[in-house]
Write an enzyme that holds these catalytic residues in place. Structure first.
Site, mmCIF file in Angstrom:
data_model
loop_
_atom_site.group_PDB
_atom_site.id
_atom_site.type_symbol
_atom_site.label_atom_id
_atom_site.label_comp_id
_atom_site.label_asym_id
_atom_site.label_seq_id
_atom_site.Cartn_x
_atom_site.Cartn_y
_atom_site.Cartn_z
ATOM 1 N N GLU A 1 -25.951 92.052 -22.846
ATOM 2 C CA GLU A 1 -25.245 92.255 -21.578
ATOM 3 C C GLU A 1 -24.000 91.368 -21.516
ATOM 4 O O GLU A 1 -24.025 90.193 -21.906
ATOM 5 C CB GLU A 1 -26.178 91.898 -20.416
ATOM 6 C CG GLU A 1 -25.553 92.026 -19.048
ATOM 7 C CD GLU A 1 -26.511 91.648 -17.930
ATOM 8 O OE1 GLU A 1 -26.202 91.991 -16.766
ATOM 9 O OE2 GLU A 1 -27.566 91.024 -18.204
ATOM 10 N N LYS B 1 -23.707 99.290 -14.454
ATOM 11 C CA LYS B 1 -24.913 98.740 -13.849
ATOM 12 C C LYS B 1 -24.982 99.140 -12.374
ATOM 13 O O LYS B 1 -24.036 98.918 -11.608
ATOM 14 C CB LYS B 1 -24.907 97.214 -13.990
ATOM 15 C CG LYS B 1 -26.219 96.529 -13.667
ATOM 16 C CD LYS B 1 -26.120 95.035 -14.006
ATOM 17 C CE LYS B 1 -27.441 94.325 -13.844
ATOM 18 N NZ LYS B 1 -27.349 92.899 -14.240
ATOM 19 N N CYS C 1 -30.323 94.764 -18.019
ATOM 20 C CA CYS C 1 -31.042 93.646 -17.424
ATOM 21 C C CYS C 1 -32.015 94.132 -16.339
ATOM 22 O O CYS C 1 -32.878 94.946 -16.606
ATOM 23 C CB CYS C 1 -30.048 92.601 -16.918
ATOM 24 S SG CYS C 1 -30.706 90.911 -16.871
#
Length: 378
Positions: A115, A201, A235
């Site tokens: 990430e 995200k 994540c």
């Protein structure tokens, strides 16, 4: 299943091949039992012992008629555990290129980087924020972070696209995208045809919301690599059950999880997703120390150069939840594994959460994949 755990480019002995060894992936999984050789050999030997000419002839005829076992469908994958210099975008892109080349040199056809690898994850920095106020120093720190992010597409994606075109591999690279005044945490997809798309995200976690905007449903791609379908969840998106369900419905085979979550609990999450989605999980986590940040920054963890800010834990998991490589700790490194793609069908035999194990008469999910713009028609 062949697994290779390679020590860090830093040479740490703890991540060497001895950590995973062949015992973890012994011949029970990839040996003669899978191809049927052992079974055929036993049957032939048993008939020959009987000494019956007719039986022997029948055995020989059966052996002659038997079709050869189909070739194994495999893909070699790699997850990279490393970090790039914060606020130095050219160095970060060069480091990403170096690591993709290194993984591909070890046979990897799919490479996953952590990430925010390009653009950086500013672990331990508060950007001068308290509830109700922001400091001038914090604003200037954000200016630096904004400048280090990349436009997509742009020269940085062009550089990485040229690498995967040259190597003929696929790569999923964590980055920070700059779009006007807003930053997004993204997973960038590359392949033999170059840049393929991105996933933004959906939900930045906690203080990440000071820095990153929220993606919408228009960037939930699944990429067919020819060696399995690639999807990504970044994540703590991996803790969103509805997102997981939407991605399972898209037929993800290789679930890519770029992350900075180095907790032991993360390992349980990765194994759960592999079991729930009946997919291979490739989780790449950063390994970042204080000396990877500029000297003028002061993370809350302390200023000792060897202070670990993000501790890794990269891992590769099978569709039945078995850890195939990792978790990698105590340094940078690359984990690789040769995946048997037929394990996907074997695993889905008794569980397909959006197929034969679903109950659409009871539960349904609506996914809005349309772009959401604040201003339209201009």
């Amino acid at each position: 299943m062949t697994v290779n755990t390679t020590g860090a480019t830093t040479g740490t002995a703890k991540t060497g091949t001895g950590t995973t060894g062949t015992a973890k992936t012994g011949t029970a999984k990839t040996g003669t039992g899978t191809t049927g050789t052992a079974t055929a050999g036993t049957a032939t030997a048993g008939t020959a012992t009987a000494g019956n000419a007719t039986a022997g002839t029948a055995t020989a005829a059966a052996a002659a008629d038997a079709s050869p076992a189909p070739p194994r469908r495999t893909v070699t994958v790699a997850v990279v555990q490393a970090a790039a210099p914060l606020f130095d975008t050219p160095a970060a892109v060069a480091r990403a290129e170096e690591l993709i080349r290194e993984a591909a040199g070890r046979g990897a056809e799919v490479v996953v980087l952590p990430e925010a690898f390009v653009g950086g994850y500013p672990k331990g920095l508060d950007f001068g924020i308290t509830v109700g106020s922001r400091t001038p120093a914090g604003r200037d720190l954000f200016r630096r972070y904004h400048a280090a992010a990349i436009e997509v597409p742009g020269p940085e994606t062009a550089t990485l696209a040229a690498v995967t075109r040259e190597l003929g591999c696929h790569a999923v690279v964590g980055a920070v995208e700059r779009h006007g005044g807003t930053l997004y945490c993204v997973a960038l997809f590359f392949g033999p045809d170059g840049y393929l798309g991105l996933h933004r995200k959906l939900m930045p976690t906690a203080a990440e919301r000071y820095l990153w905007g929220q993606g919408d449903g228009s960037t939930l791609p699944v990429v067919d690599s020819g060696r399995g379908r690639l999807g990504a969840a970044i994540c703590w998106e991996n803790y969103m059950p509805l997102l997981r369900t939407a991605m399972y419905a898209k037929g993800v085979d290789l679930w890519c999880a770029p992350t900075v979550d180095d907790r032991d609990a993360w390992q349980a999450t990765m194994r759960h997703i592999a079991l729930e989605g009946r997919c291979f999980v490739l989780s790449a986590c950063q390994y970042l120390r204080r000396d990877g940040l500029p000297d003028d920054l002061h993370p809350v963890q302390g200023d000792a150069p060897d202070t670990v800010l993000i501790g890794g834990g990269s891992v590769i998991v099978s569709p039945l939840g078995e850890v195939l490589a990792g978790p990698l700790r105590d340094g940078e490194g690359i984990l690789t594994a040769v995946l048997d793609l037929d394990d996907l069908a074997r695993a889905r035999f008794d569980l397909d959460t959006t197929g034969h194990y679903a109950r659409p008469d009871v539960f349904t999910l609506h996914v809005d994949e349309s772009p959401r713009a604040t201003v339209t028609g201009v």
